[in-house]
Design a protein around this motif. Structure first.
Motif, PDB file in Angstrom:
ATOM      1  N   GLU A   9      43.755  25.441  82.467  1.00  0.00           N
ATOM      2  CA  GLU A   9      44.634  24.384  82.807  1.00  0.00           C
ATOM      3  C   GLU A   9      43.717  23.202  83.374  1.00  0.00           C
ATOM      4  O   GLU A   9      43.179  23.452  84.438  1.00  0.00           O
ATOM      5  N   GLY A  10      43.386  22.163  82.548  1.00  0.00           N
ATOM      6  CA  GLY A  10      42.593  21.144  82.894  1.00  0.00           C
ATOM      7  C   GLY A  10      41.268  21.550  83.055  1.00  0.00           C
ATOM      8  O   GLY A  10      40.696  22.431  82.395  1.00  0.00           O
ATOM      9  N   ILE A  11      40.512  20.547  83.700  1.00  0.00           N
ATOM     10  CA  ILE A  11      38.705  20.825  83.787  1.00  0.00           C
ATOM     11  C   ILE A  11      38.755  21.507  85.120  1.00  0.00           C
ATOM     12  O   ILE A  11      39.211  21.076  86.103  1.00  0.00           O
ATOM     13  N   GLN A  12      38.297  22.842  85.163  1.00  0.00           N
ATOM     14  CA  GLN A  12      38.208  23.474  86.338  1.00  0.00           C
ATOM     15  C   GLN A  12      36.602  23.820  86.718  1.00  0.00           C
ATOM     16  O   GLN A  12      35.985  23.702  85.884  1.00  0.00           O
ATOM     17  N   HIS A  92      29.347   7.376  83.787  1.00  0.00           N
ATOM     18  CA  HIS A  92      29.912   6.820  82.727  1.00  0.00           C
ATOM     19  C   HIS A  92      31.645   7.078  82.705  1.00  0.00           C
ATOM     20  O   HIS A  92      31.949   7.937  82.140  1.00  0.00           O
ATOM     21  N   PRO A  93      32.312   6.358  83.677  1.00  0.00           N
ATOM     22  CA  PRO A  93      33.589   6.733  83.820  1.00  0.00           C
ATOM     23  C   PRO A  93      34.374   6.475  82.424  1.00  0.00           C
ATOM     24  O   PRO A  93      35.408   7.131  82.113  1.00  0.00           O
ATOM     25  N   HIS A  94      33.977   5.417  82.012  1.00  0.00           N
ATOM     26  CA  HIS A  94      34.926   5.063  80.583  1.00  0.00           C
ATOM     27  C   HIS A  94      34.669   6.130  79.528  1.00  0.00           C
ATOM     28  O   HIS A  94      35.743   6.505  78.921  1.00  0.00           O
ATOM     29  N   LEU A  95      33.432   6.563  79.318  1.00  0.00           N
ATOM     30  CA  LEU A  95      33.110   7.353  78.368  1.00  0.00           C
ATOM     31  C   LEU A  95      33.781   8.811  78.633  1.00  0.00           C
ATOM     32  O   LEU A  95      34.179   9.338  77.838  1.00  0.00           O
ATOM     33  N   SER A  96      33.549   9.399  79.869  1.00  0.00           N
ATOM     34  CA  SER A  96      33.937  10.539  80.261  1.00  0.00           C
ATOM     35  C   SER A  96      35.466  10.516  80.177  1.00  0.00           C
ATOM     36  O   SER A  96      35.954  11.447  79.894  1.00  0.00           O
ATOM     37  N   GLY A  97      36.268   9.334  80.545  1.00  0.00           N
ATOM     38  CA  GLY A  97      37.502   9.283  80.351  1.00  0.00           C
ATOM     39  C   GLY A  97      38.029   9.626  78.851  1.00  0.00           C
ATOM     40  O   GLY A  97      38.807  10.396  78.590  1.00  0.00           O
ATOM     41  N   LEU A  99      36.277  11.202  76.619  1.00  0.00           N
ATOM     42  CA  LEU A  99      36.222  12.633  76.608  1.00  0.00           C
ATOM     43  C   LEU A  99      37.132  13.578  76.923  1.00  0.00           C
ATOM     44  O   LEU A  99      37.529  14.464  76.309  1.00  0.00           O
ATOM     45  N   GLU A 100      37.558  13.311  78.107  1.00  0.00           N
ATOM     46  CA  GLU A 100      38.296  14.354  78.786  1.00  0.00           C
ATOM     47  C   GLU A 100      39.922  14.117  78.133  1.00  0.00           C
ATOM     48  O   GLU A 100      40.448  15.399  78.055  1.00  0.00           O
ATOM     49  N   LEU A 104      41.446  17.673  76.879  1.00  0.00           N
ATOM     50  CA  LEU A 104      42.627  18.092  77.293  1.00  0.00           C
ATOM     51  C   LEU A 104      43.661  18.073  76.355  1.00  0.00           C
ATOM     52  O   LEU A 104      44.488  19.032  76.086  1.00  0.00           O
ATOM     53  N   ASP A 105      43.696  17.073  75.210  1.00  0.00           N
ATOM     54  CA  ASP A 105      44.718  17.216  74.174  1.00  0.00           C
ATOM     55  C   ASP A 105      44.247  18.687  73.401  1.00  0.00           C
ATOM     56  O   ASP A 105      45.271  19.269  72.880  1.00  0.00           O
ATOM     57  N   ALA A 106      42.868  18.916  73.159  1.00  0.00           N
ATOM     58  CA  ALA A 106      42.769  20.116  72.474  1.00  0.00           C
ATOM     59  C   ALA A 106      43.038  21.312  73.082  1.00  0.00           C
ATOM     60  O   ALA A 106      43.620  22.423  72.563  1.00  0.00           O
TER      61      ALA A 106
END
Length: 131
Positions: A9-12, A92-97, A99-100, A104-106
């Motif tokens: 469930e999400g990034i844990q 890197h908030p935009h790049l990490s966004g 990627l997340e 999360l879609d995957a």
């Protein structure tokens, strides 16, 4: 209760001794190190290395999604150990966004295939209250 006892469930936050724990739960664990990531190219290189991909990996968001969701290329129970991820998100908030969103879609889509994808953040300077 351990992280692998539950559906992803999400990034844990990664558990203590994630490699040994994953082995005990028969989860294939791949490490992606974000400590040297400074742009999209170095991010894709980190994913290529961490997932043991070949050089023909497309190095874009769609290719990454395809790699993470391909039932022929990934085990049914896969964990990504995201090393130094919190610091990467801060740098890197935009790049990490971006990627997340892909991860999360995957994660959501492999669940519909009856498979599991854990996304586990492991920090180099682990502060138990930081996640």
């Amino acid at each position: 209760m351990q992280v692998f006892d539950q559906a992803p469930e999400g990034i844990q936050k990664a558990p203590h001794e994630p490699r040994m724990l994953a082995a005990g739960y028969q989860v294939a664990l791949r490490e992606v190190d974000f400590s040297d990531v400074h742009d999209k190219d170095s991010l894709m290189l980190a994913m290529l290395r961490g997932l043991a991909l070949t050089d023909n990996f497309g190095r874009n968001w769609d290719a990454l999604y395809d790699v993470l969701t391909d039932p022929d290329a990934r085990p049914d129970r896969l964990g990504l150990l995201l090393c130094d991820f919190k610091n990467f998100r801060h740098r890197h908030p935009h790049l990490s966004g971006d990627l997340e969103r892909v991860m999360l879609d995957a994660q959501r889509d492999v669940t519909t295939q009856g498979r599991q994808l854990w996304l586990l953040s492991e920090e180099l300077d682990s502060d138990p209250n930081s996640w």
